[in-house]
Design a protein around this motif. Sequence first.
Motif, PDB file in Angstrom:
ATOM      1  N   THR A  80     -71.971 -11.859 -50.851  1.00  0.00           N
ATOM      2  CA  THR A  80     -72.306 -11.874 -52.268  1.00  0.00           C
ATOM      3  C   THR A  80     -72.658 -13.301 -52.672  1.00  0.00           C
ATOM      4  O   THR A  80     -72.474 -14.251 -51.913  1.00  0.00           O
ATOM      5  N   THR A  81     -73.121 -13.471 -53.895  1.00  0.00           N
ATOM      6  CA  THR A  81     -73.458 -14.807 -54.377  1.00  0.00           C
ATOM      7  C   THR A  81     -72.236 -15.718 -54.371  1.00  0.00           C
ATOM      8  O   THR A  81     -72.287 -16.868 -53.921  1.00  0.00           O
ATOM      9  N   ILE A  85     -71.574 -19.138 -52.027  1.00  0.00           N
ATOM     10  CA  ILE A  85     -71.237 -20.442 -52.612  1.00  0.00           C
ATOM     11  C   ILE A  85     -69.901 -20.933 -52.067  1.00  0.00           C
ATOM     12  O   ILE A  85     -69.730 -22.109 -51.745  1.00  0.00           O
ATOM     13  N   GLY A  86     -68.939 -20.032 -51.954  1.00  0.00           N
ATOM     14  CA  GLY A  86     -67.617 -20.397 -51.454  1.00  0.00           C
ATOM     15  C   GLY A  86     -67.641 -20.915 -50.032  1.00  0.00           C
ATOM     16  O   GLY A  86     -67.023 -21.930 -49.717  1.00  0.00           O
ATOM     17  N   TRP A  87     -68.361 -20.233 -49.143  1.00  0.00           N
ATOM     18  CA  TRP A  87     -68.443 -20.677 -47.756  1.00  0.00           C
ATOM     19  C   TRP A  87     -69.189 -22.009 -47.643  1.00  0.00           C
ATOM     20  O   TRP A  87     -68.859 -22.849 -46.810  1.00  0.00           O
ATOM     21  N   THR A  88     -70.189 -22.209 -48.505  1.00  0.00           N
ATOM     22  CA  THR A  88     -70.901 -23.492 -48.495  1.00  0.00           C
ATOM     23  C   THR A  88     -69.976 -24.616 -48.942  1.00  0.00           C
ATOM     24  O   THR A  88     -69.956 -25.696 -48.343  1.00  0.00           O
ATOM     25  N   LEU A 163     -76.382 -28.755 -47.347  1.00  0.00           N
ATOM     26  CA  LEU A 163     -77.708 -28.122 -47.426  1.00  0.00           C
ATOM     27  C   LEU A 163     -77.950 -27.232 -46.209  1.00  0.00           C
ATOM     28  O   LEU A 163     -78.433 -26.090 -46.346  1.00  0.00           O
ATOM     29  N   PHE A 164     -77.612 -27.711 -45.023  1.00  0.00           N
ATOM     30  CA  PHE A 164     -77.782 -26.950 -43.794  1.00  0.00           C
ATOM     31  C   PHE A 164     -76.892 -25.704 -43.801  1.00  0.00           C
ATOM     32  O   PHE A 164     -77.314 -24.617 -43.378  1.00  0.00           O
ATOM     33  N   SER A 165     -75.675 -25.851 -44.298  1.00  0.00           N
ATOM     34  CA  SER A 165     -74.752 -24.707 -44.361  1.00  0.00           C
ATOM     35  C   SER A 165     -75.287 -23.628 -45.292  1.00  0.00           C
ATOM     36  O   SER A 165     -75.211 -22.429 -44.985  1.00  0.00           O
ATOM     37  N   TYR A 166     -75.845 -24.053 -46.412  1.00  0.00           N
ATOM     38  CA  TYR A 166     -76.390 -23.098 -47.385  1.00  0.00           C
ATOM     39  C   TYR A 166     -77.551 -22.323 -46.780  1.00  0.00           C
ATOM     40  O   TYR A 166     -77.630 -21.081 -46.898  1.00  0.00           O
ATOM     41  N   VAL A 167     -78.451 -23.012 -46.100  1.00  0.00           N
ATOM     42  CA  VAL A 167     -79.610 -22.349 -45.497  1.00  0.00           C
ATOM     43  C   VAL A 167     -79.170 -21.400 -44.384  1.00  0.00           C
ATOM     44  O   VAL A 167     -79.732 -20.304 -44.230  1.00  0.00           O
ATOM     45  N   ASN A 172     -81.754 -16.057 -48.942  1.00  0.00           N
ATOM     46  CA  ASN A 172     -82.885 -15.183 -49.262  1.00  0.00           C
ATOM     47  C   ASN A 172     -82.511 -13.711 -49.221  1.00  0.00           C
ATOM     48  O   ASN A 172     -83.269 -12.847 -49.659  1.00  0.00           O
ATOM     49  N   ARG A 173     -81.321 -13.387 -48.699  1.00  0.00           N
ATOM     50  CA  ARG A 173     -80.858 -11.991 -48.711  1.00  0.00           C
ATOM     51  C   ARG A 173     -80.318 -11.598 -50.086  1.00  0.00           C
ATOM     52  O   ARG A 173     -80.065 -10.412 -50.323  1.00  0.00           O
ATOM     53  N   LEU A 174     -80.050 -12.612 -50.940  1.00  0.00           N
ATOM     54  CA  LEU A 174     -79.522 -12.313 -52.263  1.00  0.00           C
ATOM     55  C   LEU A 174     -80.635 -11.840 -53.184  1.00  0.00           C
ATOM     56  O   LEU A 174     -81.822 -11.984 -52.890  1.00  0.00           O
ATOM     57  N   SER A 175     -80.232 -11.309 -54.312  1.00  0.00           N
ATOM     58  CA  SER A 175     -81.212 -10.933 -55.331  1.00  0.00           C
ATOM     59  C   SER A 175     -81.817 -12.199 -55.919  1.00  0.00           C
ATOM     60  O   SER A 175     -81.340 -13.318 -55.670  1.00  0.00           O
ATOM     61  N   GLY A 176     -82.860 -12.043 -56.690  1.00  0.00           N
ATOM     62  CA  GLY A 176     -83.511 -13.204 -57.284  1.00  0.00           C
ATOM     63  C   GLY A 176     -82.554 -14.015 -58.146  1.00  0.00           C
ATOM     64  O   GLY A 176     -82.531 -15.252 -58.100  1.00  0.00           O
ATOM     65  N   ARG A 177     -81.724 -13.322 -58.923  1.00  0.00           N
ATOM     66  CA  ARG A 177     -80.759 -14.022 -59.774  1.00  0.00           C
ATOM     67  C   ARG A 177     -79.721 -14.751 -58.921  1.00  0.00           C
ATOM     68  O   ARG A 177     -79.335 -15.886 -59.226  1.00  0.00           O
ATOM     69  N   GLY A 178     -79.276 -14.095 -57.851  1.00  0.00           N
ATOM     70  CA  GLY A 178     -78.285 -14.720 -56.969  1.00  0.00           C
ATOM     71  C   GLY A 178     -78.821 -15.969 -56.304  1.00  0.00           C
ATOM     72  O   GLY A 178     -78.106 -16.959 -56.132  1.00  0.00           O
ATOM     73  N   GLN A 179     -80.109 -15.925 -55.923  1.00  0.00           N
ATOM     74  CA  GLN A 179     -80.704 -17.102 -55.302  1.00  0.00           C
ATOM     75  C   GLN A 179     -80.768 -18.270 -56.280  1.00  0.00           C
ATOM     76  O   GLN A 179     -80.504 -19.420 -55.914  1.00  0.00           O
ATOM     77  N   ILE A 180     -81.106 -17.976 -57.540  1.00  0.00           N
ATOM     78  CA  ILE A 180     -81.192 -19.053 -58.537  1.00  0.00           C
ATOM     79  C   ILE A 180     -79.815 -19.661 -58.800  1.00  0.00           C
ATOM     80  O   ILE A 180     -79.636 -20.885 -58.782  1.00  0.00           O
ATOM     81  N   VAL A 181     -78.806 -18.788 -59.026  1.00  0.00           N
ATOM     82  CA  VAL A 181     -77.451 -19.272 -59.333  1.00  0.00           C
ATOM     83  C   VAL A 181     -76.889 -20.061 -58.158  1.00  0.00           C
ATOM     84  O   VAL A 181     -76.360 -21.181 -58.320  1.00  0.00           O
ATOM     85  N   SER A 182     -76.989 -19.510 -56.957  1.00  0.00           N
ATOM     86  CA  SER A 182     -76.436 -20.195 -55.790  1.00  0.00           C
ATOM     87  C   SER A 182     -77.156 -21.508 -55.531  1.00  0.00           C
ATOM     88  O   SER A 182     -76.547 -22.514 -55.153  1.00  0.00           O
ATOM     89  N   GLY A 183     -78.468 -21.525 -55.729  1.00  0.00           N
ATOM     90  CA  GLY A 183     -79.234 -22.751 -55.508  1.00  0.00           C
ATOM     91  C   GLY A 183     -78.799 -23.862 -56.448  1.00  0.00           C
ATOM     92  O   GLY A 183     -78.655 -25.025 -56.045  1.00  0.00           O
ATOM     93  N   ILE A 184     -78.577 -23.512 -57.737  1.00  0.00           N
ATOM     94  CA  ILE A 184     -78.147 -24.528 -58.716  1.00  0.00           C
ATOM     95  C   ILE A 184     -76.752 -25.037 -58.368  1.00  0.00           C
ATOM     96  O   ILE A 184     -76.506 -26.257 -58.347  1.00  0.00           O
TER      97      ILE A 184
END
Length: 564
Positions: A80-81, A85-88, A163-167, A172-184
Amino acid sequence: MGDGRATGDGRTAGNGGPADPAAPAGATGAPPTGTPPTGAPPVGASPTGAPAFGAPPAGGPPAGAAEAPGGRPRFAKPLTTGALIGWTALSAILPGAAHLRAGKRRLGFILLAVFGVPLLGGAITAAIAYLSGNTGFFARDNTLMTGVVLAVAGAIAWFLLLLFSYVTLKPNRLSGRGQIVSGIVVGVLCVSVMAPFALTASTVLTAKETLDIFKPASTDPTAVPVKHEDPWSGRKRVNFLLVGGDGAGNREGVRTDSMNVASVHVATGNTVMFSLPRNLQHVHFSPGSALGKRFPDGFMRELPNGGLLNEVWQYAEDHPEVVPGKKAGERGPAALMDAIGHTLNLKVDYYALVNMFGFARMVDAIGGLKIRVERDIPWGGLYGTAGTIKAGYRTLSGEEALWYGRSRVGSDDFSRMARQRCVIGAFAQQATPSVVLLNFTKIAGVAKKMAKTDIPRELVEHLTNLAVQVKDARITSLQFVPPEFYTGSPDWQKIRTAAARALRRSELPARRPQAAGVSASPGASGATPAATPTPLASTAVRPSRTPTPNGKPAGESLSELCGF
């Protein structure tokens, strides 16, 4: 007969005949492809019936698991989103955690080793240096520069790690909203993880700049070269002149308001603090020196009420001819060190000057001074109308600590000296390494502007080790004040004898501790101390005496005298 191969439409290949109509729906006349004949063990099982090594579990992969080629699960459960974020974020504390979660175990363990081993090595090195008493290692120029480089490299490395951990966790498996929130959120984490490294680099650079107050020995041709294997040049004791300068805006030059000599026994760290009155008159200088020739009978002996010790510094600064070979700013310290050294029959090795108002800022920087105030001390204004420091155990602010040591209202210069050495002792005791580190930037900022010394830069490493040793050692004190010592017509031989006795006593083993509930009652020098009851903490005690009353025997412990 046919070969029994099943086709996709339920017919059997071979003779081209239709499937057996009597067979159950979905069944054929022969076992499906991959199904063993009757009586044979299942695929993936050993002949004994046990599952073969590497066989998939019965029932297939868990529900919801994505399958990689070969039928093996890629993830136990879709991230999940919040989980991503938690694992990153966990990777910032435990490098490689995100890669282990993503199934990249080898890379995860490699990252853990690459990031963890240097951190562990640094922690072990710091612990060894501290426990071995070699804290001066951190004051070396190469250590400081290495610290800055490592801090910058660490900031970049941890940024890339997150950054490497996040990638790796495939946002990209998340929804569009999840990608935006996690990226920020991860972007903020990447920047935030650099902050401790930036603070470390800034603090180390500040330390390096602060150490600029210590000039290299090469800049002073008269300085003794510092040998790393023998920094004190075989000296049994090293003597520091500690000066509190009163350079207020309404005064010209520097008035040495507080003068103390700290004589440190190199082997044990035991220290004797000699306090000299500012109004000690007609001091002598070393025979043969320019000042000694100008004042053979004592400093300004022709002036019955003049020639005070606190005038020596500025006199030398105003008369270059009396201290030849010294530049402006060096003549005053050299003259005062010579006068005090000759008075005590000691060689004063180094000096340190701190502006009195700078000292107040240092007290504020460490959070104030905890001190026992023996009686109410009015201060400032006209006749002490600015305020009053109440009796009792207090935490004094910088301004209060300054006035506690300087106030003359209702007391004399000698009582003020007693309070000053208690303030110095309290600061030395309470400015622990942890306190200094926590407030280092503030202390360094004050020191750069308000402190001056002739201690060479090459000696700072060894001075740091000695300071840590002194903090755990015994500090005794001796002040040359009436009625035992008269400042207007001093008995110089008596002063020297008392100083030598105090030094001898400081090198003796510590006295055996008294029984619980009693304390040593000071008596005549060399007399056996008597045991007196210690008042209970709840008892309100408001003595009218000064904290270190005149007439105390030589070499009394500051802890006993000041009630630390």
